[in-house]
Structures are given as C-alpha cells and as structure tokens.
Design an enzyme around this catalytic site. Structure first.
Site, mmCIF file in Angstrom:
data_model
loop_
_atom_site.group_PDB
_atom_site.id
_atom_site.type_symbol
_atom_site.label_atom_id
_atom_site.label_comp_id
_atom_site.label_asym_id
_atom_site.label_seq_id
_atom_site.Cartn_x
_atom_site.Cartn_y
_atom_site.Cartn_z
ATOM 1 N N GLN A 79 0.836 -1.217 0.000
ATOM 2 C CA GLN A 79 0.000 0.000 0.000
ATOM 3 C C GLN A 79 0.869 1.267 0.000
ATOM 4 O O GLN A 79 0.527 2.273 0.624
ATOM 5 C CB GLN A 79 -0.954 -0.008 1.193
ATOM 6 N N SER A 80 1.970 1.235 -0.732
ATOM 7 C CA SER A 80 2.876 2.387 -0.782
ATOM 8 C C SER A 80 2.259 3.562 -1.534
ATOM 9 O O SER A 80 1.754 3.415 -2.652
ATOM 10 C CB SER A 80 4.174 1.971 -1.474
#
Ligand code: PLP
Length: 344
Positions: A79-80
């Site tokens: 989930q960068s």
C-alpha cells in the site's frame, strides 16, 4: 540565508506541484486538544491523490530526465503511496514505471492486496513485481538493479529510485523547498509535528527550517522504527543533505526530536490510539487521515497534548503527508478498530 535555497535550485527538478498547499485551522480538533492546530495540507499536492511523495519525486524525476531515462523503477510496501505517485509522475512525463512491492505488513487480506494504492498502480499503467520480504532494503535494491539490467538489454533506459539509505537523499530537497513555503505561511507557530518514516520528509523539513532561521521544535512521530534508530537515520540524512548541497549542516543532535510511544504493534498496523486519532479527526473536523502514517502521527500529537509535553494554548503545525488511498486498502481494520464493528 538564501544560500540553501540556491543550492537546492542547482539540482534538476521535474515540476509536479502547481501551487503552495494551504495551512488550515482545525477548529474542533483545536478545542479538543487545547491547542491551536494548523494543518499543512500536503495531502493536496495535486498529482493522483497527492501526498508528500509528490515533492520528493520532483527531484528523482528531475534526475531521471537529466539522464534521459525512459523507464523508472521503484520499491515500496504493497500500500505504498510513494510508488503510486511515481507511477502517476511516470505517466505525466511519458515514461514507463516498474514497481516492486515488498511484503512489509503481516496478516493482510485480499482487499489490502487489491484496493487503495495497488488498484491505482494498475490504473496508472505500472508494471508490478513482488519482493518477498519487507525489511531488506539492500536486497530489494539489488533485485531492482537486476530488473533494470534486463530492461537495458531490451534497449530501454532505466532509472532506479533507490530504497536503501546509502544514496544521496534527493527526496529531502522537496521538503527544504516546503520549509521555505511554510515559513511564508506560519506566523508565531510554536512547534511542528510530522510522521517520520524513511526520514526524508523529516530531515528535509528540519534542515530547511533551521537553515532558514526557524528555531522551534520539530517533533517526528515514528511510524516504522524505534526513536533511537530513527534519530540516527534522520541525523545521518541531515549530514548527507549538507554534503550533497555543499552547505553547512544547520541541524544539531538536539534538534532531532522523535517519539515512538504510539508505534506498537509496528509499521502499517493500527492500535487504539491510532484508531482514535483517525476517528476524531474525521468526526470533529472532517479531516481524513491515512491508517499508516498520518493517523499515527496525529495519535502522537494527541499523546503529546494529553500529557502536557505540548503546552496548552500553543500553536502547533501538523504536516498532513497524504496517503489517503490506503484508507480503502485497510477497510477491514477500519471497520473493526475505527468504526468498532464488522461491515454490514
Ligand atoms: C511516505 C510517507 C510518509 C513518510 O515520509 P518519509 O519521507 O518516508 O519519512 C508519511 N506519510 C505518508 C502518507 C507517506 O506516504
């Protein structure tokens, strides 16, 4: 005094921000905390849901363009926000983007793997790769170098945005520019609070504020590592920024203030304090925070205000570093821990 800004201006920059982000009073959170809370809205940096990585990536893409690259490679958590903004910037500049996603957060579900930032990475046209561990920066960089070598053999011109700490901290330059922007907006602020992850935002902002003469405390809230480790990281980043810019380092060890009291159980995982901060910010002022960085940083500020370490009545600037798409990737945890019940 202007020399640090001139030094930054000598680095190539690919412009992505079109405006200064606002500094906005949060009236009901201020009342709750007994302080005057101003939020620097870097969630509104513009490109593809914005966030702090837009300012950082201006310098990496500046470097990539100067090297005539046609492909950019980058690593991040599933989930960068960093890789999502990189994919958008690559699209904007007509480049291809290869993203390597690391397994940094345990016990995640299918929504975490498919929604939020990952969904956007696909939408933005990036090519995704995976890396099996989440605490191996050098290994991840080596793997990226292998992918880059493959691309080179196919006639592409790749540019790697490195993860490891042993590279010039170009991203921090974006936050030296932000320090100058903020000094035009903040009058009489007593303290600044922000999340400290890779440390580029923290180091750049602190370096910029000190170089430009602001002496107030800058408090980093640890989102990934314990305070002693993170302090070394920020200190070393400040030293490297000074070397890179060929200016004196204005940051002393005493300037590096880090708190890790809301860090457990670790990166990307909610605790009660983080859930409370996320809920209260949303319900008091309609201020959306992300579960990984800004809700944790806000929880850190809540703790500082609750035990008087931030004096009642003082003016505090909170840097909103963005990250909002991750809200959707964390739907399960938010239902259980923030809303307090399973979704119907
Ligand atoms: C990456 C990120 C941070 C941390 O910034 P660093 O420069 O890595 O310390 C904070 N907030 C959000 C939303 C981020 O995406």
């Amino acid at each position: 005094m202007g020399s640090v800004i001139e030094a930054v201006a000598r680095f190539p920059r690919a412009p992505l921000l079109t405006w200064a982000t606002p500094l906005e009073l949060q009236p009901r959170l201020s009342e709750r905390l007994g302080i005057k809370l101003l939020v620097k809205r870097d969630d509104l940096t513009g490109l593809a849901f914005g966030g702090n990585k837009v300012r950082q990536l201006e310098f990496y893409f500046g470097k990539a363009q100067a090297a005539s690259a046609d492909t950019v490679l980058i690593t991040g958590a599933v989930q960068s926000n960093y890789v999502r903004v990189a994919a958008a910037a690559a699209a904007r500049f007509g480049m291809a983007c290869h993203i390597q996603l690391e397994e940094r957060v345990p016990d995640v579900d299918a929504v975490y793997r498919t929604s939020g930032n990952v969904l956007l990475d696909h939408l933005l046209g990036a090519t995704l790769h995976s890396y099996p561990v989440g605490e191996d920066e050098e290994g991840a960089d080596r793997r990226l170098a292998e992918i880059a070598a493959d691309l080179t053999s196919q006639g592409k011109r790749p540019y790697i945005i490195p993860l490891g700490a042993n590279h010039p901290p170009l991203g921090a330059l974006g936050y030296i520019r932000c320090a100058a922007e903020l000094l035009e907006q903040m009058h009489g602020a007593d303290r600044l609070v922000l999340g400290s992850g890779s440390g580029h935002t923290h180091a750049g902002l602190l370096f910029g504020l000190r170089a430009l003469g602001w002496k107030g405390p800058v408090t980093g809230i640890c989102v990934r590592r314990a305070a002693t480790l993170q302090a070394q990281r920020v200190e070393s980043l400040c030293r490297r920024i000074a070397e890179m810019l060929e200016v004196a380092n204005p940051v002393t060890p005493d300037d590096i203030d880090l708190r890790d009291d809301v860090l457990s159980p670790g990166y990307g995982r909610l605790n009660d304090a983080v859930a409370d901060a996320m809920r209260d910010s949303a319900r008091l002022d309609g201020l959306l925070l992300d579960p990984v960085y800004t809700a944790r940083a806000m929880a850190g500020l809540f703790a500082l205000a609750a035990d008087g370490r931030v004096a009642a009545g003082s003016t505090v600037i909170f840097l909103h570093t963005g990250g909002l798409p991750a809200i959707f990737g964390y739907a399960r945890d938010l239902h259980l821990k923030v809303m307090g019940r399973a979704p119907i």
